[in-house]
Design a protein around this motif. Sequence first.
Motif, short mmCIF file in Angstrom:
data_model
loop_
_atom_site.label_atom_id
_atom_site.label_comp_id
_atom_site.label_asym_id
_atom_site.label_seq_id
_atom_site.Cartn_x
_atom_site.Cartn_y
_atom_site.Cartn_z
N SER A 47 0.82 -1.22 0.00
CA SER A 47 0.00 0.00 0.00
C SER A 47 0.86 1.27 0.00
O SER A 47 0.43 2.29 -0.53
CB SER A 47 -0.99 -0.01 1.16
N GLU A 95 -8.28 -1.14 6.32
CA GLU A 95 -6.83 -1.28 6.41
C GLU A 95 -6.54 -2.18 7.62
O GLU A 95 -6.89 -1.82 8.75
CB GLU A 95 -6.22 0.11 6.61
N THR A 119 -7.23 -4.59 3.25
CA THR A 119 -5.87 -4.44 2.70
C THR A 119 -4.87 -4.84 3.79
O THR A 119 -4.87 -4.28 4.88
CB THR A 119 -5.62 -2.99 2.25
N GLU A 144 -2.98 -3.26 -1.68
CA GLU A 144 -2.79 -1.88 -2.15
C GLU A 144 -3.96 -0.92 -1.88
O GLU A 144 -3.76 0.29 -1.69
CB GLU A 144 -2.54 -1.85 -3.68
#
Lengths: 285, 344
Positions: A47, A95, A119, A144
Amino acid sequence: MLLICTALYAEARPLIDYYSLKKNTAITKFQVFQNGEIKLVITNTGSIAAAVAVSYLCTLYPPGASDFLINLGICGSGSKRNAVGSLFFINKITEEITNRSFYPDVLFRHPFKENNLITCNRIIRDTDFCMTEEQTDFNLFDMEASGIYQAASYFYQPHQVSFLKIVSDYGIKDNPTSGKITGLIEKNTKDVIEWLHILTNIKGGKIPEGEIFNPQEESYIKEMAKQLHCTASMEIQLKQLLHYYKLEHGGFKELLDELRSGKAMPCKSKPEGKRYLEQLKERCM
Amino acid sequence: MSSLKKDVCNPYFSHIYIEKDVLKHPVTKKILSLFPNAQSLVINHYKDIFCRKNQNFSLQKQTPGLILARKHDNLVYEGAPVCQNFGNQHFYYTSSVMNCIYDCEYCYLKGMYPSANIVIFVNLEEIFKEVKGILARHPVYLCVSYDTDLLALEQVLGYTKEWIRFTAEHRDLTIEIRTKSANKKVLDEVRPDKNVVFAWTLSPEKITVDFEKHTPAFEERLSCIQAAVKKGFQVRLCFDPLIYCRDWKEQYRNMFQRVFSCIRADEIKDVSLGVFRIPQDYLKRMRKQAPASAVLQFPYENDKGVYHYHKDLTEEMISFSYELVRKKLPMEKIFLWEKTKEEK
Ligand code: SF4
């Protein structure tokens, strides 16, 4: 402008071929391919790399109100209900390390099934997930999307950023080959391109700021402001009056010429300019 | 922003965001059952969606999502000075919904909220509890349809009926339901109550067509008002905001004539009159969103942080309207926006 981000060249290849994108050799930090209004960047995996690539491209080519960013790539699935090769439109990105979630605005119609995505900052192995048939939350995972969303949010509005993810595995046993990845993307390329075609033809209809007056009118107003000895706030008032008048009547040059006729210009003083502005206000109503 | 073609945008409420806390709430379940094809997404807090930075209000307005949430504190507010209190000492308002399904060009919500998504607070029972607490101290006059149009959402929510039921049980409570809707069905389902005031905002047909997108037409609203007065409901007519247009005198004269040809003075509780006014920060944001809107780009005057028509025009619009209303209604039934009274 349409900015397409993929992590790997293998994910990008079908689109590079379809759009006949050419490598921009002037850009060396990332591989960038382009053709007219379409730009494609290979961000590399992770990421942070993806966020840097997006920021870099957006700084080079600042997006406007009618532009879009698409992230296309493969993802893992925590549930075997999502068949390998199926494409999902992502409506929620979480995330993993911060447990923060991000929500692209899904305002425009699309033909894909929606799903959410987590992610992660590591490759998810098949032993990392308990893959039950019932598992419904965080079906998909990639490396990502959260970085792309966060970087893009400095440049785009939430409806301008979309994520399309194609299931490649249920936790990786062996790294998939480039050929397999390209094959999965190719399977969906037709649908993706058809949708991109519709998306990029959407005209928001927004009048970009500053385009209320054409350049000729802009310079006419500047000249007027000078002749009236306008202070900064008087100039704002003048512009607002003429903006309104133009919306109501289509233009304002005749009005100004009429009011100006018979008067010595430039005005002798600021108070005289103020009086003129007052007259103008009365005429605008 | 001009309208996009319908087939480009998702339908209304295609996405429903639900706070984890209220997943099992009966109102959540009811709403979800009404939109079986919507994508439902679980969220932690409504602000995760509603307060994202840099959202496109105008586009969202064309296809708003729904957010179902729990209201935590400040469930009931004391009335702000710019609100008309109609002579009520203990004037409060509550927002059980944020945003509106209608799309009035001049609506202050566009300047106040960062998002056009509609937030529904499902914990109405907790708002009731707070109102009960205030009622223990003194009588309450409560606007329940602020920052939204509750009656317009009645088919989905049913909150108007809930409020009317609650008011029937608490006789020191008077509620005002401000609306532009023409929802006659509700009037058949509830009993008239002297403590329930339906306050209809009316604008001339031209203003409605030009600036009040998706709202019922003038005649539809009028017919709904007629039905309400016939049934004996308390009705307030709000000619507020009065909106300027080049032939405003003719427009408003015709409107007042039409209204008072159908409704008698003794049938209505009162009337409110006020010109369009808006805090400067809101107008700044709204002008940016809608550079082609004549109603927003009008050269208003800034008076201590509030924009309104310049003094002469304000006075002219108010006294013109006042005179026409005054011919039909006694003075004590006409309320003017406070600021305007001060100016007079
Ligand atoms: S009806 Fe009221 S709340 Fe709804 S959009 Fe119009 S002005 Fe705003």
